[in-house]
Scaffold this active site. Sequence first.
Site, mmCIF file in Angstrom:
data_model
loop_
_atom_site.group_PDB
_atom_site.id
_atom_site.type_symbol
_atom_site.label_atom_id
_atom_site.label_comp_id
_atom_site.label_asym_id
_atom_site.label_seq_id
_atom_site.Cartn_x
_atom_site.Cartn_y
_atom_site.Cartn_z
ATOM 1 N N ARG A 185 56.492 39.484 51.220
ATOM 2 C CA ARG A 185 57.389 38.345 51.461
ATOM 3 C C ARG A 185 57.593 37.502 50.208
ATOM 4 O O ARG A 185 58.546 36.753 50.090
ATOM 5 C CB ARG A 185 56.859 37.475 52.628
ATOM 6 C CG ARG A 185 57.674 36.234 52.870
ATOM 7 C CD ARG A 185 57.475 35.621 54.248
ATOM 8 N NE ARG A 185 56.130 35.662 54.757
ATOM 9 C CZ ARG A 185 55.123 34.872 54.351
ATOM 10 N NH1 ARG A 185 55.313 33.970 53.417
ATOM 11 N NH2 ARG A 185 53.927 34.996 54.895
ATOM 12 N N TYR B 205 83.812 34.081 56.382
ATOM 13 C CA TYR B 205 83.342 34.972 57.444
ATOM 14 C C TYR B 205 82.876 34.117 58.640
ATOM 15 O O TYR B 205 82.296 33.046 58.451
ATOM 16 C CB TYR B 205 82.214 35.851 56.887
ATOM 17 C CG TYR B 205 81.482 36.616 57.955
ATOM 18 C CD1 TYR B 205 82.164 37.450 58.838
ATOM 19 C CD2 TYR B 205 80.100 36.492 58.096
ATOM 20 C CE1 TYR B 205 81.485 38.133 59.829
ATOM 21 C CE2 TYR B 205 79.418 37.182 59.080
ATOM 22 C CZ TYR B 205 80.121 37.994 59.951
ATOM 23 O OH TYR B 205 79.452 38.668 60.934
ATOM 24 N N ASP C 156 80.981 33.600 47.134
ATOM 25 C CA ASP C 156 80.662 34.802 47.906
ATOM 26 C C ASP C 156 81.557 35.910 47.362
ATOM 27 O O ASP C 156 82.775 35.897 47.548
ATOM 28 C CB ASP C 156 80.907 34.541 49.395
ATOM 29 C CG ASP C 156 80.490 35.729 50.265
ATOM 30 O OD1 ASP C 156 80.588 36.879 49.790
ATOM 31 O OD2 ASP C 156 80.091 35.510 51.425
ATOM 32 N N LYS D 244 77.838 45.584 52.579
ATOM 33 C CA LYS D 244 79.214 46.026 52.367
ATOM 34 C C LYS D 244 79.303 46.955 51.149
ATOM 35 O O LYS D 244 78.657 47.983 51.127
ATOM 36 C CB LYS D 244 80.118 44.803 52.261
ATOM 37 C CG LYS D 244 79.848 43.754 53.356
ATOM 38 C CD LYS D 244 80.211 44.274 54.724
ATOM 39 C CE LYS D 244 79.654 43.514 55.916
ATOM 40 N NZ LYS D 244 79.193 42.168 55.826
#
Length: 393
Positions: free
Chosen positions: A58, A113, A185, A210
């Site tokens: 993590r 989005y 973005d 993507k």
Amino acid sequence: MKNERKFDTLCVHAGEGPDPQHGAHATPIYQTSTFVFKDAEQAAARFAGKEQGYIYMRVAPHTPTHAAFVEKITALEGAETGLPFASGMAAITAVALAQLKKGDHLISSDVVYGSTYSLFAKVLTKFGVEVSFVNLADLERVKACIQPNTKMIFAETPANPTLTVCDIAELAKMAREIGALSVVDNTFATPYFQRALPLGTDVVVHSSTKYIGGHGDLLGGVVVGGADFVKRMKPIVHTTGGIMAPLEAWLCIRGLKTLHLRMERHASNAMAVAQFLEAHPRIEWVRYPMLPSHPQHAIAQKQMSGFGGMISFGVRGGLEAGRKLMNRVELCSLAVSLGTVDTLIQHPASMTHATVPREVRRKIGITDDMVRLSVGVEDVADIIADLEQALAW
Ligand code: LCS
């Protein structure tokens, strides 16, 4: 020498080299939650940040697989460093949590989005952050929205799904003047077609689900930028824990190796499909940044070296006609997501942007008749033939 290499070479090589232990040519997947320390002193030094090295998955830099992915995307975006996330939404959330606090003001593209819209409008506001959604292509409107507490300007460009383009350099300048963080973005364009950091932007985020992954088989996100901001993000990442898994980091590395090849084909196919659609009698309108009819065509030409694989359009006859088209395609898949090697078709108003209230959608141009196409890398003649047969009623 390494930094002088060309983009296509960086896609293939950056962040990688034979593994020092066994000489493995492909970067290994380090599927391990934790790392063994040499002694207690070394462990303490790593926790104190006095010695670089791995600790626990993590905690950044997570594992050598994550580090290789971050080094590759960092080289491609021209960034100092970055952090990998479990999804694009986890990446955007971490940027917002690291930058904003109660009483701060965020200016965001009005078209983003659907889940980004919900994060900003419904989640951040719950914690006392003020949010203004503005058409960032209109710089005068942006200027008018600036408040003394504006701490972040978030631009999605080209935007999902209207493909609205905003001027990255001008927005970065505006943010710098008021001491706010500029964020882009870059999911739709990828660094192959658009690099926001050299234009002055502080931070770039991606849904690596993507084009970075490229094959529709993973969920991931990444943030890249300056070392100072990334350092500020680490306590957020370490405490909220939405990091990428090692297999996903490896899939992102593999995806990036062919980014340059895929993006060329996505873009040339999309141009041909956009031209086909624009000339088709059943099509009411087409939005693609390469077309001179695109409202920000000039800005797109200035800051992008190509226009990507995303197109939105309206079918004459509105929503019902659009539904008919989506139900009649055979090669194209009726699915959300984007940036995969195969062509995907979907309806933003009832799918990806269904969480955006209808009156907001109407105001920002996500019309009910809009169909969105993520053009894949198949033979373009087959994509066009499929659309042609689906539109022949
Ligand atoms: N940013 C953009 C521009 C996106 O298009 C998406 C997802 C995200 C961030 C979030 O990334 P994720 O958490 O899904 O990795 N866009 C989607 C879309 O248009 N269809 O399905 C997902």
